[in-house]
Enzyme design. Structure first.
Site, PDB file in Angstrom:
ATOM      1  N   GLU A  40     -24.930  77.828  68.665  1.00  0.00           N
ATOM      2  CA  GLU A  40     -24.926  76.690  67.745  1.00  0.00           C
ATOM      3  C   GLU A  40     -26.310  76.059  67.598  1.00  0.00           C
ATOM      4  OE1 GLU A  40     -21.675  73.915  68.042  1.00  0.00           O
ATOM      5  OE2 GLU A  40     -20.506  75.373  69.174  1.00  0.00           O
ATOM      6  N   GLY A  41     -27.284  76.587  68.303  1.00  0.00           N
ATOM      7  CA  GLY A  41     -28.651  76.173  68.073  1.00  0.00           C
ATOM      8  C   GLY A  41     -29.198  75.188  69.083  1.00  0.00           C
ATOM      9  N   GLY A  49     -31.818  79.430  79.057  1.00  0.00           N
ATOM     10  CA  GLY A  49     -32.232  78.035  79.047  1.00  0.00           C
ATOM     11  C   GLY A  49     -33.609  77.834  79.663  1.00  0.00           C
ATOM     12  N   ASP A  50     -33.899  78.592  80.714  1.00  0.00           N
ATOM     13  CA  ASP A  50     -35.220  78.510  81.349  1.00  0.00           C
ATOM     14  C   ASP A  50     -36.297  79.038  80.405  1.00  0.00           C
ATOM     15  OD1 ASP A  50     -33.780  77.719  83.638  1.00  0.00           O
ATOM     16  OD2 ASP A  50     -33.545  79.810  84.253  1.00  0.00           O
TER      17      ASP A  50
END
Length: 321
Positions: free
Chosen positions: A226-227, A253-254
């Site tokens: 979803e960005g 995420g890292d």
């Protein structure tokens, strides 16, 4: 390039397992396995070092199984400033199934002696001069309190060094109380902090803007396919990720945080930095490990990353979904 410190209080040896599908209670044959020196701060450091930055890694590392960490730091050109503690660093198992589902089996981490925490604070204070950013990320060992994490944020901020925070739960709440420069929660972590579900882009935007208003200048919210939302001092952008085949989301995420920090420290326009970081995170989910900007189609991934202003949408009455 910039001098950066990453702090990982609860690093791990990540055992990554690829499998078609898991049959619980039965013998399963894996497609591949690999073990890496990891932990969120170390993953961030991998990306930043690959982008040419001068990166020091620190935190708390068990002496009994440090060999792979030491070898990795040497291979990547990272400066090792970890405080050693008795016992073993935890081992996490990451099971990636065909279709992209990932099951994490994460260990708790070792018990940390009080003197090691004091030594870590002293180490941080000694490393701060000349740094352009500190990244504090990941979970906490069992007996390390959220207040201790907050104190590390305070120490760096007292020296006017920007601090970027990526953690969750009580640690995130405590860390935010120390007013880091930037924070990168995913949608679930942000919802836990907000105290209610954030099921839409509009809801995530409002939570991010609330953090801006409370003194956190940069808020990066990752929501998978979803960005990504980047709210900076009340002005928000959104990136729509390119569509890719997902193999593993571990480290995405890292990668995103490292890519964002690279853009900020390089002085790039916000749109350029967000596009680069989002494309790099998308690249990372196509394989096990962090993102690689040297891959042959990285420019194409950036072109496929769509950036728009949420602030402009809000002013014109547009819907964010």
């Amino acid at each position: 390039m910039a001098r950066i410190l990453t702090l990982t209080l609860n690093p791990a040896l990540d055992l990554a397992i690829r499998i078609g599908s898991i049959r619980l209670g039965e013998v399963n044959r894996t497609e591949s396995t690999r073990i890496d020196a990891a932990g969120k701060g170390i993953n961030v450091a991998r990306v930043l070092a690959g982008l040419g930055h001068d990166v020091t890694v620190s935190g708390l590392l068990g002496t009994d199984n440090e060999t792979l960490f030491v070898r990795t730091f040497t291979e990547l050109g990272l400066h090792d400033a970890f405080i050693r503690v008795p016992g073993e660093t935890r081992i996490n198992a990451k099971l990636s199934e065909t279709g992209g589902r990932v099951t994490d089996l994460n260990g708790p981490g070792p018990m940390i002696p009080a003197h090691a925490l004091d030594a870590l604070t002293e180490r941080l204070e000694s490393l701060l001069p000349g740094l352009e950013a500190v990244v504090i990320s990941g979970s906490l060992p069992p007996n390390v309190t959220p207040a201790k994490l907050a104190s590390l944020v305070f120490v760096a901020r007292a020296r006017r060094v920007p601090v970027w925070l990526d953690t969750s739960g009580a640690a995130l709440v405590a860390g935010l109380g120390a007013r880091p420069s930037g924070v990168k929660p995913n949608e679930k972590e942000l919802a836990d902090w907000a105290g209610h579900p954030l099921d839409t882009s509009e809801a995530r935007l409002q939570a991010a803007l609330r953090l801006n208003s409370e003194g956190v200048e940069d808020v990066i919210v990752s929501a998978g396919a979803e960005g990504v939302i980047w709210a900076q001092r009340g002005d928000a952008l959104m990136a729509e990720s390119p569509r890719v085949s997902v193999v593993s989301t571990v480290g995405a995420g890292d990668t995103l945080l490292a890519g964002m920090l690279h853009g900020v420290l390089s002085g790039w326009p916000r749109e350029q930095g967000l596009r680069f970081a989002t494309a790099l995170a998308a690249e990372s989910v196509r394989h096990i490990g962090v993102g690689d900007p040297r891959t042959a189609d990285f420019e194409q991934l950036q072109r496929q990353t769509i950036i728009r202003s949420l602030t402009s949408d809000a002013r014109t009455g547009g819907s964010l979904g």
